[in-house]
Design an enzyme around this catalytic site. Sequence first.
Site, PDB file in Angstrom:
ATOM      1  CE  LYS A 169     -17.115 -48.945 -35.611  1.00 30.01           C
ATOM      2  NZ  LYS A 169     -18.425 -49.130 -34.549  1.00 30.01           N
TER       3      LYS A 169
ATOM      4  CD  GLU B 175     -22.702 -41.469 -48.256  1.00 29.90           C
ATOM      5  OE1 GLU B 175     -22.074 -42.387 -47.868  1.00 29.90           O
ATOM      6  OE2 GLU B 175     -23.995 -41.420 -47.884  1.00 29.90           O
TER       7      GLU B 175
ATOM      8  N   GLY C   1     -20.503 -45.161 -34.083  1.00 36.20           N
ATOM      9  CA  GLY C   1     -19.957 -43.975 -34.795  1.00 36.20           C
ATOM     10  C   GLY C   1     -20.565 -42.638 -34.098  1.00 36.20           C
ATOM     11  NE  ARG C   2     -26.758 -43.921 -32.481  1.00 36.40           N
ATOM     12  CZ  ARG C   2     -26.395 -45.097 -32.967  1.00 36.40           C
ATOM     13  NH1 ARG C   2     -25.839 -45.335 -34.131  1.00 36.40           N
ATOM     14  NH2 ARG C   2     -27.088 -46.274 -32.648  1.00 36.40           N
TER      15      ARG C   2
ATOM     16  CD  GLU D 128     -27.282 -43.315 -37.133  1.00 33.97           C
ATOM     17  OE1 GLU D 128     -27.279 -43.263 -38.229  1.00 33.97           O
ATOM     18  OE2 GLU D 128     -26.265 -42.919 -36.460  1.00 33.97           O
TER      19      GLU D 128
ATOM     20  CE  LYS E 210     -24.804 -46.914 -44.667  1.00 31.55           C
ATOM     21  NZ  LYS E 210     -23.746 -47.414 -43.922  1.00 31.55           N
TER      22      LYS E 210
HETATM   23  C1  G6Q Z   1     -23.449 -43.719 -36.396  1.00 35.58           C
HETATM   24  C2  G6Q Z   1     -23.411 -44.469 -37.562  1.00 35.58           C
HETATM   25  C3  G6Q Z   1     -23.258 -43.954 -38.746  1.00 35.58           C
HETATM   26  C4  G6Q Z   1     -21.590 -43.869 -39.058  1.00 35.58           C
HETATM   27  C5  G6Q Z   1     -21.550 -43.205 -40.480  1.00 35.58           C
HETATM   28  C6  G6Q Z   1     -20.213 -43.273 -40.984  1.00 35.58           C
HETATM   29  O1  G6Q Z   1     -23.708 -44.245 -35.211  1.00 35.58           O
HETATM   30  O2  G6Q Z   1     -23.062 -45.834 -37.487  1.00 35.58           O
HETATM   31  O3  G6Q Z   1     -23.601 -42.207 -38.698  1.00 35.58           O
HETATM   32  O4  G6Q Z   1     -21.008 -42.945 -38.222  1.00 35.58           O
HETATM   33  O5  G6Q Z   1     -22.214 -44.253 -41.389  1.00 35.58           O
HETATM   34  O6  G6Q Z   1     -19.568 -44.698 -40.792  1.00 35.58           O
HETATM   35  P1  G6Q Z   1     -17.992 -44.820 -40.971  1.00 35.58           P
HETATM   36  O7  G6Q Z   1     -17.295 -44.073 -39.992  1.00 35.58           O
HETATM   37  O8  G6Q Z   1     -17.777 -46.222 -40.941  1.00 35.58           O
HETATM   38  O9  G6Q Z   1     -17.497 -44.025 -42.331  1.00 35.58           O
END
Ligand code: G6Q
Length: 531
Positions: A208, A214, A269-270, A355, A495
Amino acid sequence: MRRTPVTQLPAWLALGSHSAALKSLHLRDLFASDPGRAERFSVKAEGLFLDYSKNRITDETLGLLLQLARESGLAESIEAMFRGDAINLTENRSVLHTALRAPKGAEILSGGVNVVPEVHAVLDKMEDFAERVRSGAWTGHTGKRVRTVVNVGIGGSDLGPVMAYEALRHYSDRDLQFRFVSNVDGTDFAEAVRDLDASETLFLVASKTFTTLETMTNAQSARQWLVGELGDESAVAKHFVAISTNAKEVSKFGIDTANMFGFWDWVGGRYSMDSAIGLSTMIAIGGANFREMLAGFHAMDVHFRTTPFERNLPVLMGMLGVLYTNFFDAQTAAVLPYDQYLKRFPAYLQQLTMESNGKSVTLDGVAVDYETGAIYWGEPGTNGQHSFYQLIHQGTKLIPCDFIGFANSLNPLGAHHDILVANLLAQAEALAFGKTSDQPHRNFTGNRPSNMILAERLTPGILGKLVALYEHAVFAQGIVWQINSFDQWGVELGKVLAMKIVPELQATGDPELGHDASTNALIRWYRGHRA
Ligand code: G6Q
């Protein structure tokens, strides 16, 4: 104006005294004295059959739980979410994953703009691309068709895609293979590509933000590997696509934004597996199956929004979770799918639930003085029966279980499926009713609660419904607990600290370390021992 603390709501107070009496009731007696119980405490909706009669509840309990949902303003909150209000208060964002599966022609506004046309434009673009990869029309730098798709992402940009790929593998194109690289541990990447032919490999960089350490580290390694194998920088264009909200970083990385699939800040994200983050899923199962999955999500959205709480699957499941967390001191909840294809479903749910609801401050910024989100865990049946089920049956902890099963196997094979389902039903029966024996170690106390979720077979649509069921159950709980289920500040601190430690591990000489004595010593140990 501050909310009334949940612990002062009439239904919460009533549940406090009611649950004290409830604890002395045994499921054995509740069933024996009430022939209508199984029927009354079950719901058939949207192709799912939820039997929640093996929970430690009476009609009064259920009444109080639903009253608590009402007193918590759940109905209003559901509307606020679907309407696109900025309910993610700490990030000042709408929470509109439900728009990702809204039918064409729907109108859902975020900041005054109808987001549905954009959603469908991206879906169409994804489908066009997915079909080109599936048909072999999309070719790599040397003119060969794609044989392996590697999704590079982490957290929400990994767990949904992996889970959905595994869950829907039956529907996938077996001429393509899929790999998922998430961990920054170089082993993850190295093992994923060691037997691959770069000329037939397509990387989907799913992020995103397009800044996640990572994912960016893995994506850079992927780029180096590909260019090294094919000997040409320009090969990147045909072997990398991006899934992101950050066009600027995508082009900085060297991916043509024509090959970028976008989404929006109102998708957490989730909650993103049915956005462009699901591109790997769509390549695997094709556009039609992907849209069937979205229709399943949408059907559950409509159910959640419009069904009275008494028959509302996510509300019932969410509130039963509240009962055990807050009135039975249960710390965990097990998710036990009796379907091998759902092997990653518990891992996916761990992020979704923990989360989202692993929070200890209310929306008003006050520390909670009650328990919130449970620890979710589980494994597919029957494997768990030969390991951790012992503790669920005879241990000292109360572990509410969600069993999931299907009437039909996607791989019918002799008596396998009947044996599998017999085990599924037997486990729930044994947990609830136990078995009395004069030999103490052979005694099963029973009275251990479970939900049973059944469907005819695992299809893309049913998967969508299952995921949405949990999404909304998590939402309902977050509302009762008055927390923000949609931020994740808890992942930030580690982080930030890691970014500080990386240069300290890599520095030459003896850098000055400003951590605590333990962390300083650990850094020195690593520096002293690495080759
Ligand atoms: C989910 C979180 C987290 C996120 C990751 C990857 O709700 O926000 O798990 O999806 O940290 O983030 P990016 O998609 O920005 O790389």
